[in-house]
Design a protein around this motif. Structure first.
Motif, PDB file in Angstrom:
ATOM      1  N   MET A 162      41.263  60.762  27.337  1.00 58.20           N
ATOM      2  CA  MET A 162      39.921  61.104  26.717  1.00 58.20           C
ATOM      3  C   MET A 162      40.129  62.042  25.600  1.00 58.20           C
ATOM      4  N   ALA A 163      39.278  61.946  24.312  1.00 56.77           N
ATOM      5  CA  ALA A 163      39.522  62.539  23.255  1.00 56.77           C
ATOM      6  C   ALA A 163      38.135  63.842  23.320  1.00 56.77           C
ATOM      7  N   THR A 164      38.776  65.131  23.035  1.00 58.52           N
ATOM      8  CA  THR A 164      37.817  65.942  22.581  1.00 58.52           C
ATOM      9  C   THR A 164      37.132  65.854  21.315  1.00 58.52           C
ATOM     10  N   VAL A 165      35.682  65.834  21.190  1.00 57.20           N
ATOM     11  CA  VAL A 165      34.906  65.722  19.953  1.00 57.20           C
ATOM     12  C   VAL A 165      33.971  66.866  19.945  1.00 57.20           C
ATOM     13  N   TYR A 166      33.702  67.183  18.706  1.00 56.38           N
ATOM     14  CA  TYR A 166      32.653  68.252  18.520  1.00 56.38           C
ATOM     15  C   TYR A 166      31.583  67.605  17.525  1.00 56.38           C
ATOM     16  N   LEU A 167      30.225  67.633  18.035  1.00 52.15           N
ATOM     17  CA  LEU A 167      29.253  67.127  17.392  1.00 52.15           C
ATOM     18  C   LEU A 167      28.304  68.049  16.772  1.00 52.15           C
ATOM     19  N   GLY A 168      27.959  67.988  15.532  1.00 56.46           N
ATOM     20  CA  GLY A 168      26.927  68.975  15.041  1.00 56.46           C
ATOM     21  C   GLY A 168      25.458  67.978  15.164  1.00 56.46           C
ATOM     22  N   LEU A 169      24.382  68.759  15.502  1.00 55.17           N
ATOM     23  CA  LEU A 169      23.135  67.962  15.752  1.00 55.17           C
ATOM     24  C   LEU A 169      22.184  68.900  15.124  1.00 55.17           C
ATOM     25  N   GLY A 170      21.271  68.045  14.193  1.00 57.11           N
ATOM     26  CA  GLY A 170      20.326  69.202  13.755  1.00 57.11           C
ATOM     27  C   GLY A 170      18.939  68.242  13.602  1.00 57.11           C
ATOM     28  N   SER A 171      17.706  68.939  13.453  1.00 58.04           N
ATOM     29  CA  SER A 171      16.453  68.417  13.348  1.00 58.04           C
ATOM     30  C   SER A 171      15.353  69.216  12.746  1.00 58.04           C
ATOM     31  N   ASN A 172      14.703  68.636  11.714  1.00 59.87           N
ATOM     32  CA  ASN A 172      13.671  69.585  10.867  1.00 59.87           C
ATOM     33  C   ASN A 172      12.185  68.921  10.965  1.00 59.87           C
ATOM     34  N   VAL A 173      12.100  67.665  11.586  1.00 57.43           N
ATOM     35  CA  VAL A 173      10.803  67.098  11.570  1.00 57.43           C
ATOM     36  C   VAL A 173      10.080  67.265  12.955  1.00 57.43           C
ATOM     37  N   GLY A 174       8.849  67.302  12.985  1.00 54.89           N
ATOM     38  CA  GLY A 174       8.149  67.148  14.245  1.00 54.89           C
ATOM     39  C   GLY A 174       8.759  68.264  15.192  1.00 54.89           C
ATOM     40  N   ASP A 175       8.664  67.689  16.445  1.00 56.23           N
ATOM     41  CA  ASP A 175       8.811  68.158  17.486  1.00 56.23           C
ATOM     42  C   ASP A 175      10.455  68.312  17.627  1.00 56.23           C
ATOM     43  N   ARG A 176      10.622  69.397  16.981  1.00 63.18           N
ATOM     44  CA  ARG A 176      12.402  69.296  16.822  1.00 63.18           C
ATOM     45  C   ARG A 176      13.249  69.428  18.154  1.00 63.18           C
ATOM     46  N   ILE A 177      12.651  70.180  19.051  1.00 68.59           N
ATOM     47  CA  ILE A 177      13.122  70.522  20.339  1.00 68.59           C
ATOM     48  C   ILE A 177      13.093  69.153  20.941  1.00 68.59           C
ATOM     49  N   SER A 178      12.136  68.260  20.975  1.00 67.01           N
ATOM     50  CA  SER A 178      12.006  67.109  21.784  1.00 67.01           C
ATOM     51  C   SER A 178      13.076  66.168  21.153  1.00 67.01           C
ATOM     52  N   TYR A 179      13.131  66.137  19.998  1.00 69.99           N
ATOM     53  CA  TYR A 179      14.002  65.204  19.351  1.00 69.99           C
ATOM     54  C   TYR A 179      15.533  65.520  19.645  1.00 69.99           C
ATOM     55  N   ILE A 180      15.813  66.794  19.751  1.00 72.29           N
ATOM     56  CA  ILE A 180      17.283  67.162  20.300  1.00 72.29           C
ATOM     57  C   ILE A 180      17.580  66.912  21.684  1.00 72.29           C
ATOM     58  N   LEU A 181      16.563  67.369  22.692  1.00 66.12           N
ATOM     59  CA  LEU A 181      16.503  66.775  23.962  1.00 66.12           C
ATOM     60  C   LEU A 181      16.908  65.623  24.179  1.00 66.12           C
ATOM     61  N   LYS A 182      16.139  64.655  23.511  1.00 68.58           N
ATOM     62  CA  LYS A 182      16.227  63.159  23.691  1.00 68.58           C
ATOM     63  C   LYS A 182      17.582  62.762  23.277  1.00 68.58           C
ATOM     64  N   ALA A 183      18.178  63.426  22.183  1.00 69.02           N
ATOM     65  CA  ALA A 183      19.485  63.140  21.494  1.00 69.02           C
ATOM     66  C   ALA A 183      20.613  63.274  22.648  1.00 69.02           C
ATOM     67  N   ILE A 184      20.444  64.515  23.321  1.00 68.34           N
ATOM     68  CA  ILE A 184      21.450  64.758  24.154  1.00 68.34           C
ATOM     69  C   ILE A 184      21.528  63.902  25.363  1.00 68.34           C
ATOM     70  N   GLU A 185      20.209  63.553  25.938  1.00 71.48           N
ATOM     71  CA  GLU A 185      20.121  62.550  26.938  1.00 71.48           C
ATOM     72  C   GLU A 185      20.739  61.211  26.807  1.00 71.48           C
ATOM     73  N   LYS A 186      20.641  60.798  25.621  1.00 69.11           N
ATOM     74  CA  LYS A 186      21.293  59.726  25.166  1.00 69.11           C
ATOM     75  C   LYS A 186      22.734  59.687  24.966  1.00 69.11           C
ATOM     76  N   LEU A 187      23.022  60.842  24.388  1.00 70.55           N
ATOM     77  CA  LEU A 187      24.755  61.053  24.203  1.00 70.55           C
ATOM     78  C   LEU A 187      25.328  61.066  25.452  1.00 70.55           C
ATOM     79  N   GLU A 188      24.619  61.587  26.608  1.00 66.88           N
ATOM     80  CA  GLU A 188      25.133  61.702  28.010  1.00 66.88           C
ATOM     81  C   GLU A 188      25.496  60.355  28.577  1.00 66.88           C
ATOM     82  N   GLU A 189      24.952  59.424  28.030  1.00 64.90           N
ATOM     83  CA  GLU A 189      25.162  58.068  28.468  1.00 64.90           C
ATOM     84  C   GLU A 189      26.809  57.577  28.136  1.00 64.90           C
ATOM     85  N   PHE A 190      27.203  58.156  27.128  1.00 63.17           N
ATOM     86  CA  PHE A 190      28.817  57.665  26.807  1.00 63.17           C
ATOM     87  C   PHE A 190      29.620  58.746  26.665  1.00 63.17           C
TER      88      PHE A 190
END
Length: 160
Positions: A1-29
């Protein structure tokens, strides 16, 4: 398994909602191990737009770098990212900052991220979760790079 570091950002609409959805989807893989504080920062590149919420996460993956990039682009689309101009507003933006200690330079993928050491919204959240990380190109600790810190702590995401 490889260690990775991802940077995430949002500046449109409900920023927290977009961030939480992204985390949920990223957890699939990805096996997410750590998530930094979420910081508010001014836009970089094209500054005439809303402030971003930015953070960094550390994860394990069995995917190769190019496979990871394709999955990330799919997540961005599924979460609702609309294509605009370079450095324009984004519902969600996910960047591969580091993949192990590899240096990758292809047309579609550049790791470490080309602006890693220049952007406070990458450097400080990354150091928060991995204080001794080494920049794979310069072979120096990332903490030796000190871009001006304009970040404002916004919130924390607790991963259970």
């Amino acid at each position: 398994m490889a260690t990775v570091y991802l940077g995430l950002g949002s500046n449109v609409g409900d920023r927290i909602s977009y961030i939480l959805k992204a985390i949920e989807k990223l957890e699939e893989f990805l096996e997410i191990e750590k998530i930094s504080t979420v910081y508010e920062s001014k836009a970089w590149g094209f500054e005439n737009q809303g402030n971003f919420l930015n953070f960094v996460l550390k994860a394990k993956t069995s995917l190769l770098p190019q496979e990871l990039l394709l999955k990330i682009k799919k997540v961005e689309k599924e979460v609702g990212r609309k294509e605009r101009f370079k450095w324009g507003p984004r519902e969600i933006d996910i960047d591969i900052l580091l993949y192990k200690d590899e240096v990758i330079r292809t047309k579609l993928l550049k790791v470490p991220h080309p602006f890693l050491e220049k952007r406070d919204f990458f450097v400080y959240p990354l150091l928060e979760i991995e204080p001794n990380v080494i920049h794979p190109i310069y072979r120096k600790p990332l903490k030796e790079f000190k871009p001006e810190n304009t970040l404002k702590p916004f919130c924390c995401i607790l991963k259970v």
